[in-house]
Write a protein that holds these residues in place. Sequence first.
Motif, PDB file in Angstrom:
ATOM      1  N   CYS A  63       2.398   3.806  12.311  1.00 51.12           N
ATOM      2  CA  CYS A  63       2.392   3.413  10.900  1.00 51.12           C
ATOM      3  C   CYS A  63       1.408   2.262  10.683  1.00 51.12           C
ATOM      4  CB  CYS A  63       3.793   3.008  10.442  1.00 51.12           C
ATOM      5  SG  CYS A  63       4.292   1.348  10.966  1.00 51.12           S
ATOM      6  N   TYR A  64       1.092   2.013   9.432  1.00 49.63           N
ATOM      7  CA  TYR A  64       0.252   0.895   9.059  1.00 49.63           C
ATOM      8  C   TYR A  64       1.126  -0.100   8.314  1.00 49.63           C
ATOM      9  CZ  TYR A  64      -4.277  -1.219   8.680  1.00 49.63           C
ATOM     10  OH  TYR A  64      -5.336  -2.065   8.861  1.00 49.63           O
ATOM     11  N   ILE A  65       0.949  -1.375   8.562  1.00 53.96           N
ATOM     12  CA  ILE A  65       1.716  -2.416   7.879  1.00 53.96           C
ATOM     13  C   ILE A  65       0.750  -3.410   7.255  1.00 53.96           C
ATOM     14  CG2 ILE A  65       3.334  -4.335   8.126  1.00 53.96           C
ATOM     15  CD1 ILE A  65       4.604  -2.846  10.469  1.00 53.96           C
ATOM     16  N   GLU A 103       0.221  -7.239  -9.111  1.00 53.96           N
ATOM     17  CA  GLU A 103      -1.172  -7.389  -8.676  1.00 53.96           C
ATOM     18  C   GLU A 103      -1.287  -7.332  -7.156  1.00 53.96           C
ATOM     19  OE1 GLU A 103      -3.189 -10.050 -12.207  1.00 53.96           O
ATOM     20  OE2 GLU A 103      -1.931 -11.077 -10.746  1.00 53.96           O
ATOM     21  N   ASN A 104      -0.332  -7.929  -6.451  1.00 48.69           N
ATOM     22  CA  ASN A 104      -0.344  -7.890  -4.988  1.00 48.69           C
ATOM     23  C   ASN A 104      -0.176  -6.462  -4.483  1.00 48.69           C
ATOM     24  OD1 ASN A 104      -0.618 -10.631  -5.046  1.00 48.69           O
ATOM     25  ND2 ASN A 104       1.499 -11.061  -4.531  1.00 48.69           N
ATOM     26  N   TYR A 105       0.673  -5.719  -5.143  1.00 47.74           N
ATOM     27  CA  TYR A 105       0.872  -4.303  -4.790  1.00 47.74           C
ATOM     28  C   TYR A 105      -0.444  -3.535  -4.992  1.00 47.74           C
ATOM     29  CZ  TYR A 105       2.694   0.440  -5.003  1.00 47.74           C
ATOM     30  OH  TYR A 105       2.904   1.775  -4.800  1.00 47.74           O
ATOM     31  N   PHE A 106      -1.063  -3.706  -6.157  1.00 50.74           N
ATOM     32  CA  PHE A 106      -2.329  -3.021  -6.441  1.00 50.74           C
ATOM     33  C   PHE A 106      -3.430  -3.450  -5.471  1.00 50.74           C
ATOM     34  CE2 PHE A 106      -1.037  -2.444 -11.132  1.00 50.74           C
ATOM     35  CZ  PHE A 106      -0.492  -1.196 -10.861  1.00 50.74           C
ATOM     36  N   SER A 107      -3.451  -4.716  -5.114  1.00 56.53           N
ATOM     37  CA  SER A 107      -4.438  -5.204  -4.161  1.00 56.53           C
ATOM     38  C   SER A 107      -4.273  -4.510  -2.812  1.00 56.53           C
ATOM     39  CB  SER A 107      -4.289  -6.721  -3.996  1.00 56.53           C
ATOM     40  OG  SER A 107      -5.125  -7.192  -2.987  1.00 56.53           O
ATOM     41  N   ALA A 108      -3.040  -4.332  -2.374  1.00 58.30           N
ATOM     42  CA  ALA A 108      -2.786  -3.647  -1.098  1.00 58.30           C
ATOM     43  C   ALA A 108      -3.211  -2.183  -1.177  1.00 58.30           C
ATOM     44  CB  ALA A 108      -1.312  -3.754  -0.730  1.00 58.30           C
ATOM     45  N   VAL A 109      -2.873  -1.520  -2.271  1.00 59.07           N
ATOM     46  CA  VAL A 109      -3.262  -0.108  -2.438  1.00 59.07           C
ATOM     47  C   VAL A 109      -4.779   0.010  -2.480  1.00 59.07           C
ATOM     48  CG1 VAL A 109      -3.203   1.869  -4.017  1.00 59.07           C
ATOM     49  CG2 VAL A 109      -1.110   0.577  -3.545  1.00 59.07           C
ATOM     50  N   ASP A 110      -5.424  -0.891  -3.197  1.00 58.89           N
ATOM     51  CA  ASP A 110      -6.886  -0.882  -3.271  1.00 58.89           C
ATOM     52  C   ASP A 110      -7.497  -1.054  -1.879  1.00 58.89           C
ATOM     53  OD1 ASP A 110      -9.419  -0.919  -4.744  1.00 58.89           O
ATOM     54  OD2 ASP A 110      -9.507  -3.039  -4.156  1.00 58.89           O
ATOM     55  N   TRP A 111      -6.941  -1.979  -1.079  1.00 59.10           N
ATOM     56  CA  TRP A 111      -7.451  -2.184   0.272  1.00 59.10           C
ATOM     57  C   TRP A 111      -7.255  -0.939   1.129  1.00 59.10           C
ATOM     58  CZ3 TRP A 111      -5.993  -2.015   5.293  1.00 59.10           C
ATOM     59  CH2 TRP A 111      -6.893  -2.559   6.205  1.00 59.10           C
ATOM     60  N   LEU A 112      -6.083  -0.318   1.048  1.00 61.45           N
ATOM     61  CA  LEU A 112      -5.812   0.898   1.817  1.00 61.45           C
ATOM     62  C   LEU A 112      -6.814   2.000   1.476  1.00 61.45           C
ATOM     63  CD1 LEU A 112      -1.928   0.972   1.525  1.00 61.45           C
ATOM     64  CD2 LEU A 112      -3.225   0.820   3.669  1.00 61.45           C
ATOM     65  N   ASN A 116     -10.064   3.649   3.716  1.00 60.83           N
ATOM     66  CA  ASN A 116      -9.732   5.018   4.137  1.00 60.83           C
ATOM     67  C   ASN A 116      -8.546   5.085   5.091  1.00 60.83           C
ATOM     68  OD1 ASN A 116     -11.864   6.261   2.637  1.00 60.83           O
ATOM     69  ND2 ASN A 116     -13.272   5.468   4.181  1.00 60.83           N
ATOM     70  N   ILE A 117      -7.519   4.298   4.806  1.00 62.97           N
ATOM     71  CA  ILE A 117      -6.293   4.337   5.599  1.00 62.97           C
ATOM     72  C   ILE A 117      -5.486   5.546   5.135  1.00 62.97           C
ATOM     73  CG2 ILE A 117      -4.180   3.122   6.258  1.00 62.97           C
ATOM     74  CD1 ILE A 117      -6.776   1.750   7.232  1.00 62.97           C
ATOM     75  N   ASP A 118      -5.186   6.428   6.063  1.00 58.93           N
ATOM     76  CA  ASP A 118      -4.463   7.654   5.765  1.00 58.93           C
ATOM     77  C   ASP A 118      -2.963   7.383   5.731  1.00 58.93           C
ATOM     78  OD1 ASP A 118      -3.971  10.392   5.388  1.00 58.93           O
ATOM     79  OD2 ASP A 118      -3.817  10.724   7.552  1.00 58.93           O
ATOM     80  N   PHE A 119      -2.312   7.673   4.603  1.00 58.86           N
ATOM     81  CA  PHE A 119      -0.863   7.514   4.518  1.00 58.86           C
ATOM     82  C   PHE A 119      -0.302   8.507   3.497  1.00 58.86           C
ATOM     83  CE2 PHE A 119      -2.633   4.746   1.328  1.00 58.86           C
ATOM     84  CZ  PHE A 119      -1.748   4.790   0.258  1.00 58.86           C
ATOM     85  N   ASP A 120       0.936   8.921   3.747  1.00 61.88           N
ATOM     86  CA  ASP A 120       1.643   9.814   2.826  1.00 61.88           C
ATOM     87  C   ASP A 120       2.610   9.042   1.940  1.00 61.88           C
ATOM     88  OD1 ASP A 120       0.608  12.379   3.830  1.00 61.88           O
ATOM     89  OD2 ASP A 120       1.667  11.819   5.660  1.00 61.88           O
TER      90      ASP A 120
END
Length: 146
Positions: A63-65, A103-112, A116-120
């Motif tokens: 997993c990615y954290i 904003e922190n949530y969106f920042s994490a999603v933007d970084w992922l 190109n971090i693959d996650f379901d």
Amino acid sequence: MTFQLHQIQIIKPPSDTGVLVKASDFNHNQRINMKACYLILSHKNPNQIYRLIHTIKAESPDCYIILSHDPRNCNVDVSRLERIPGVRVQFATADRGDFSLVENYFSAVDWLLSNNIDFDWLIKLSAQDYPTQPISEIEYYLSKTQ
């Protein structure tokens, strides 16, 4: 819908087309074809943060954290955490009930997405959360949902 925390047992109304998953369906030796990413928001108790990350990685090593940490109350050992494969620390200030949490949530999603971090599944946790079920069972349940 009924949830029991001591075992995974989801009962949905007949009109729901979801998947029924029971703990008896789970085989701990079974490989799950699902990639989870955990977003942990933290602001205190570094030892509790380390314990949560190690617990997740012990059961889900692929997993990615992302740890989104507010350093105003305490520091975390970034080099210690980023030596763990698949762990990233980002610093962000956030106040309870404030849009900065979103904003922190969106920042994490933007970084992922940018990396190109693959996650379901993206599973958001507070660092004060602790799994009541084995991570492998939680991920198995998520792998069966649509």
